[in-house]
Design an enzyme around this catalytic site. Structure first.
Site, short mmCIF file in Angstrom:
data_model
loop_
_atom_site.label_atom_id
_atom_site.label_comp_id
_atom_site.label_asym_id
_atom_site.label_seq_id
_atom_site.Cartn_x
_atom_site.Cartn_y
_atom_site.Cartn_z
N HIS A 40 -7.07 -6.22 0.53
CA HIS A 40 -6.16 -5.24 0.33
C HIS A 40 -4.90 -5.61 0.92
O HIS A 40 -3.55 -5.27 0.98
CB HIS A 40 -6.58 -4.09 1.09
CG HIS A 40 -5.32 -2.74 1.18
ND1 HIS A 40 -5.26 -2.35 -0.33
CD2 HIS A 40 -4.78 -2.12 1.69
CE1 HIS A 40 -4.28 -1.48 -0.13
NE2 HIS A 40 -3.91 -1.05 0.88
N SER B 263 0.81 -1.24 -0.06
CA SER B 263 -0.03 -0.05 -0.05
C SER B 263 0.77 1.33 -0.06
O SER B 263 1.77 1.43 -0.88
CB SER B 263 -1.03 -0.31 1.21
OG SER B 263 -2.01 1.08 1.03
N ASP C 136 -9.53 -6.28 -3.76
CA ASP C 136 -9.12 -5.03 -2.92
C ASP C 136 -10.19 -4.07 -2.87
O ASP C 136 -10.60 -3.49 -4.31
CB ASP C 136 -7.87 -4.55 -3.40
CG ASP C 136 -7.13 -3.42 -2.51
OD1 ASP C 136 -7.70 -2.91 -1.88
OD2 ASP C 136 -5.86 -3.64 -2.78
#
Length: 329
Positions: free
Chosen positions: A267, A100, A239
Site C-alpha cells: 500500500h 490513499s 496492496d
C-alpha cells in the site's frame, strides 16, 4: 540528509496550527499523506525530490503534529486547507501527489482549484472503487473510540506495536511478505492513536468517506475532466488495503491517465521503492505540459459532460471551431 523534526515548520490558519515540511527550489510538488499517517510517510523521497523541486509535505489537520480540533474533516475541507497553506507560502501552482486518503484530497483539490493544479499523481488512492480493507470500515463501529483507547494504553500498546514491527521484519520473506510488508506503518498508526484527539479526527474523517458498503466518494462521475489535466496513477501490486484492480478502474474511467503498477510493493509503494517512485514522478512532471486553466473551456467541458460522443475535449474543440466559424472577421 533525511527529514527530521528540525525540518518541520508551522503556520496558523483560521486559528488552527498546521505542520509542514518545505524543502528545495523549483516547480512546486505538494505531497499529501494517507489516513492516520503524516509527512514522515514521504521521508525517503523528500530529499531527492528537493534537488529539483520545491517539495511541500504537510501534516493534514487531525494528523501528525498539526492541530486536532473539532473541525471539518471532509475532502472539501482538506482541499480548502491546502489552498490556504499554499497561499500563505506564496505558491500559486502545484503538481499534487496524494497517497490513499490523500489521493482523494488531491482529486478534490484539482476539482475545486483547477487554476492552481498543474498535474495530479494518485498513489494507491481512494476514490476509484468501493472496496477497502474491513479494518478501516471498523472505525465506524459504535464503541471503536473507547475500545481503541483501551488497546492503546501503555504496556498494551507497546506489546502491540512490538509484535507488528517484529512481524514486519521477520515476515519480510516468502509468501507472507505481501501481508506483513506494511505492518511497520500500521504500528506507527496504532501508536498515534494513544492521543484521543487523533482518534476523534480519524473517526470523523472515515465517516465522511466510508460506510458499510465501502468508499462513498468516487471520481467516476468527474473522471472525464482529467482530459484537461495530466494525471498519473501508481499502485503496489500487493496492496492489501485498497485492491490494485482500482488502478485498472482509473484506466477505464480516464483513458489518458498514466498507470504504473510496481511489483513487490504494497500500500506504500513510495516506501517500498522510493527511487522508482522519484523516477516515475520526475518523468511524469518532465514529460507533460502543466494544465492551463481556462474558465470558458472548463465550462464547455462541464456542459459537454462524460457522455459527449467524441469525449468532452473533442466536443469542446468542435464547439470552439463552430464559434470561430460564425464570428465575424
Amino acid at each position: 540528509m533525511s527529514v527530521g523534526i528540525d525540518d518541520v515548520e508551522y503556520v496558523t490558519l483560521h486559528g488552527k496550527r498546521r505542520a509542514y515540511v518545505k524543502k528545495g527550489t523549483g516547480p512546486a510538488v505538494l505531497l499529501l499523506h494517507g489516513l492516520a499517517c503524516d509527512h514522515t510517510t514521504w521521508a525517503q523521497v523528500i530529499d531527492e525530490l528537493a534537488e529539483k523541486y520545491t517539495v511541500i509535505a504537510p501534516d493534514l489537520l487531525g494528523h501528525g503534529l498539526s492541530d486536532k480540533p473539532r473541525a471539518d474533516y471532509t475532502l472539501g475541507g482538506y482541499a480548502n486547507g491546502m489552498r490556504d497553506l499554499l497561499t500563505v507560502l506564496g505558491i500559486d501552482k502545484v503538481t499534487v501527489v496524494g497517497h490513499s486518503f490523500g489521493g482523494g484530497v488531491a482529486m478534490q483539490f484539482a476539482y475545486q482549484f483547477p487554476e492552481r493544479t498543474q498535474r495530479v499523481m494518485l498513489v494507491s488512492t481512494g476514490g476509484l472503487g468501493p472496496e477497502v480493507t474491513p479494518l478501516i470500515k471498523l472505525i465506524q463501529v459504535p464503541g471503536w473510540f473507547r475500545v481503541v483507547g483501551l488497546l492503546t494504553l501503555p504496556g498494551i500498546r507497546h506489546a502491540e506495536t512490538f509484535a507488528l514491527r517484529a512481524a514486519a521484519e521477520y515476515g519480510d520473506v516468502g509468501p507472507l511478505r505481501k501481508y506483513t510488508r506494511d505492518l511497520d506503518e500500521i504500528a506507527d498508526i496504532v501508536d498515534s492513536w494513544k492521543d484521543r484527539r487523533t482518534r476523534f479526527a480519524i473517526r470523523h474523517l472515515v465517516r465522511a468517506v466510508i460506510d458499510w458498503r465501502g468508499q462513498i466518494v468516487t471520481m467516476s462521475d468527474r473522471a472525464y475532466l482529467s482530459e484537461a489535466m495530466p494525471m498519473a496513477v501508481l499502485w503496489g501490486a500487493e496492496d492489501q488495503v485498497i485492491p490494485v484492480l482500482h488502478a485498472r478502474n482509473a484506466g477505464a474511467l480516464a483513458p489518458d491517465v498514466r498507470v504504473d503498477v510496481l511489483a513487490d510493493a504494497g500500500h506504500f509503494p513510495h516506501k517500498d521503492h522510493p527511487e522508482e517512485f522519484v523516477r516515475l514522478l520526475d518523468d511524469f512532471i518532465s514529460t507533460t505540459e502543466p494544465a492551463s486553466y481556462n474558465r470558458a473551456r472548463f465550462r464547455r467541458m462541464l456542459k459537454a459532460g462524460a457522455t459527449a460522443p467524441l469525449g468532452p475535449l473533442a466536443a469542446v474543440a468542435a464547439a470552439e471551431a463552430r464559434d470561430e466559424a460564425v464570428t465575424p472577421a
